[in-house]
Design a protein around this motif. Sequence first.
Motif, PDB file in Angstrom:
ATOM      1  N   ASN A 228       0.726  -1.159   0.027  1.00 25.18           N
ATOM      2  CA  ASN A 228      -0.029  -0.193   0.270  1.00 25.18           C
ATOM      3  C   ASN A 228       0.906   1.372  -0.225  1.00 25.18           C
ATOM      4  O   ASN A 228       2.142   1.071   0.145  1.00 25.18           O
ATOM      5  N   CYS A 230       0.705   3.740   2.143  1.00 22.71           N
ATOM      6  CA  CYS A 230       0.529   4.857   3.209  1.00 22.71           C
ATOM      7  C   CYS A 230       1.685   5.320   3.559  1.00 22.71           C
ATOM      8  O   CYS A 230       1.771   6.710   4.075  1.00 22.71           O
ATOM      9  N   TRP A 235      -2.135   9.743   5.367  1.00 18.70           N
ATOM     10  CA  TRP A 235      -3.367   9.966   5.390  1.00 18.70           C
ATOM     11  C   TRP A 235      -3.763  11.538   6.010  1.00 18.70           C
ATOM     12  O   TRP A 235      -2.802  12.207   6.297  1.00 18.70           O
ATOM     13  N   CYS A 249       1.186  -1.418  11.219  1.00 19.44           N
ATOM     14  CA  CYS A 249       0.183  -1.584  10.229  1.00 19.44           C
ATOM     15  C   CYS A 249      -0.473  -2.923  10.588  1.00 19.44           C
ATOM     16  O   CYS A 249       0.144  -3.893  10.844  1.00 19.44           O
ATOM     17  N   ILE A 250      -1.753  -2.970  10.191  1.00 16.81           N
ATOM     18  CA  ILE A 250      -2.493  -4.177  10.459  1.00 16.81           C
ATOM     19  C   ILE A 250      -2.911  -4.985   9.069  1.00 16.81           C
ATOM     20  O   ILE A 250      -3.445  -6.025   9.267  1.00 16.81           O
ATOM     21  N   GLY A 251      -1.957  -4.349   8.002  1.00 19.55           N
ATOM     22  CA  GLY A 251      -2.315  -5.064   6.803  1.00 19.55           C
ATOM     23  C   GLY A 251      -3.597  -5.077   6.334  1.00 19.55           C
ATOM     24  O   GLY A 251      -3.770  -5.817   5.429  1.00 19.55           O
ATOM     25  N   CYS A 252      -4.450  -3.819   6.305  1.00 19.34           N
ATOM     26  CA  CYS A 252      -5.691  -3.663   5.810  1.00 19.34           C
ATOM     27  C   CYS A 252      -5.999  -3.826   4.318  1.00 19.34           C
ATOM     28  O   CYS A 252      -7.270  -3.881   4.008  1.00 19.34           O
TER      29      CYS A 252
HETATM   30 FE1  F3S Z   1      -1.937   1.521   5.661  1.00 20.33          FE
HETATM   31 FE2  F3S Z   1      -3.839  -0.211   6.356  1.00 20.33          FE
HETATM   32 FE3  F3S Z   1      -1.149  -0.463   7.111  1.00 20.33          FE
HETATM   33  S1  F3S Z   1      -3.946   2.016   6.320  1.00 20.33           S
HETATM   34  S2  F3S Z   1      -0.483   1.402   7.224  1.00 20.33           S
HETATM   35  S3  F3S Z   1      -2.109  -0.546   4.968  1.00 20.33           S
HETATM   36  S4  F3S Z   1      -3.055  -0.760   8.293  1.00 20.33           S
END
Ligand code: F3S
Length: 267
Positions: A228, A230, A235, A249-252
């Motif tokens: 990702n 981020c 944000w 990071c929870i790996g969302c």
């Molecule tokens: Fe980003 Fe989700 Fe990880 S918002 S930092 S991918 S928990």
Amino acid sequence: LAQARRQSVIWMPYQECTGCLESLTRSFAPTVENLLFNFVSIDYQHTLQAAAGDQAIEALKVAMEENWGKYLLLVDGSIPLKDDGVYSVSHGQTHLESLREVAEGAAAIVSIGTCAAFGGVGAARPNPTGAVGVDQIITDKPILNVPGCPPLPEVMTGVLTSFLAFGALPEVDSLKRPKAFFGDTIHDRCYRRPFYDQGKFADTFDDEGARKGWCLYKLGCKGPITYNACASVKWNQGLSWPIQSGHGCIGCSEPNFWDKDSFYKPL
Ligand code: F3S
Ligand code: SF4
């Protein structure tokens, strides 16, 4: 050109929490107002639009007829398959039927959020509704996945802008994610990475290592296995992001992240 019709976008929310839409409204480059008023026509989005009930469905039908084969379909939320999809219904129609109907006239589909991309929280064990992502149902259309719980707003608007500029979906990886935003892991770009490389880790959320901003790997950070943007886009208008605020990071944005054992256990 000033009178050219804006790209029709139809956004279908299915088994979702509206967090993805909330996130989109925070985009700052481009702003969502700029996108909506100048570049795209969101012809159906049942949280944003003024119409409700029969009027909303009529607007959807008109938008589909007038833009058949050309509209961009955005979907957020998973789609339940169990028992013919009865667990998620709008206006008397299951979301399974709705998706098949609306996808037929779409030029391309963007699955917004981890739920639409991979099933997300709806598909977490024991997945009582048999929830799946869009590409488990629709297989004959170009599909782009923009996962995240929710996705970064600038990633969503960036994908839309790219479609408008080039008339096609951007280059994707093996999980149909745009490489421009999902080409690196969080760990690749994390500003705490030098501490990881030096073996300096926080062991608890309030120890000296945590106060000094050391790596959160031992507190369960999933940055090394999460793709990702981020760490670079951040944000809240570039103000901060989970790891900068002191939480791993929870790996969302990864498939099945809810079920990958505890958020707080190291890999
Ligand atoms: Fe980003 Fe989700 Fe990880 S918002 S930092 S991918 S928990
Ligand atoms: Fe990697 Fe997470 Fe440590 Fe950052 S905090 S360096 S992403 S393990």
